[in-house]
Write an enzyme that holds these catalytic residues in place. Sequence first.
Site, PDB file in Angstrom:
ATOM      1  N   ASP A 101       0.822  -1.211   0.000  1.00 48.00           N
ATOM      2  CA  ASP A 101       0.000   0.000   0.000  1.00 48.00           C
ATOM      3  C   ASP A 101       0.859   1.266   0.000  1.00 48.00           C
ATOM      4  O   ASP A 101       2.029   1.236   0.381  1.00 48.00           O
ATOM      5  CB  ASP A 101      -0.899   0.028   1.249  1.00 48.00           C
TER       6      ASP A 101
HETATM    7  N1  URA Z   1      -1.429  -6.035   3.613  1.00 52.36           N
HETATM    8  C1  URA Z   1      -1.898  -4.782   3.684  1.00 52.36           C
HETATM    9  O1  URA Z   1      -2.938  -4.529   4.265  1.00 52.36           O
HETATM   10  N2  URA Z   1      -1.177  -3.800   3.097  1.00 52.36           N
HETATM   11  C2  URA Z   1      -0.019  -4.025   2.464  1.00 52.36           C
HETATM   12  O2  URA Z   1       0.577  -3.080   1.945  1.00 52.36           O
HETATM   13  C3  URA Z   1       0.463  -5.338   2.408  1.00 52.36           C
HETATM   14  C4  URA Z   1      -0.269  -6.321   2.979  1.00 52.36           C
END
Ligand code: URA
Length: 246
Positions: A101
């Site tokens: 993310d």
């Molecule tokens: N899970 C998440 O919620 N975000 C990420 O960036 C990676 C795994």
Amino acid sequence: MDRIQKLIAQSGLCSRRKAETLIEEGRVRKNGEVVQTLGTKASKTDTITVDGRTIVYEEKEYFLFYKPEGCVSTTDDEKGRKTVLDFIRTNARIYPVGRLDYDTSGALLLTNDGELTNQLTHPSNHIEKVYEVTVDGLLRKETSRKISQGIRIDGEKTKRAKIHDVAYDPEKSKTKLTFIVTEGKYHHVKRVFEAVGHPVKKLKRTRFATLTLEGLRKGSYRRLTPHEIKKIRLLVQERQNKKARK
Ligand code: URA
């Protein structure tokens, strides 16, 4: 000589399976002739076209990037935000293997090896990802246990996971922990902890498959060594052999 679908996948255009569909749809030609038989073989000296475009064989490149927060893991962003590609100097058409993310930091593999990407992201290969997670509040042992055994989110049960190194900070009312998962669904980690009432405050991936952040600073990257590439291929091979034996 290799099967044409393998050569197309090696060019980085798409996966081997997608290439098979392209062949069946009559969109692939070998030296000008339409190929519709999946077993057809060719060599790199043959001209293979997909929808009239000749495929080119790029050298495979592999980068391990310590993604900082504040950039997206797509190759371009409709909002004009910084992408992970802005950090890496290469002419190869690399892309990230899976996603982190915008506000997540950590280990991200980028490559133009479509086959390896498919294998590493395919859920049935159970590739491990390790996260350092900080969540709101005190995460109780029984909640950890529940998560480890699998919980229901939107009607689907999560796979078994491991939680360890749990440390509660009473002053900040936050719990820090290590979370080891094999799932790579969208927002997976955040959704898991949200579902048990402990929203994620900070998320960092410390390991992806065999690759750790050791020796990297946030925002920096390095090429994988031939040995690391071999090791990661071996891991995938082992997983596939295991599936085949089942
Ligand atoms: N899970 C998440 O919620 N975000 C990420 O960036 C990676 C795994």
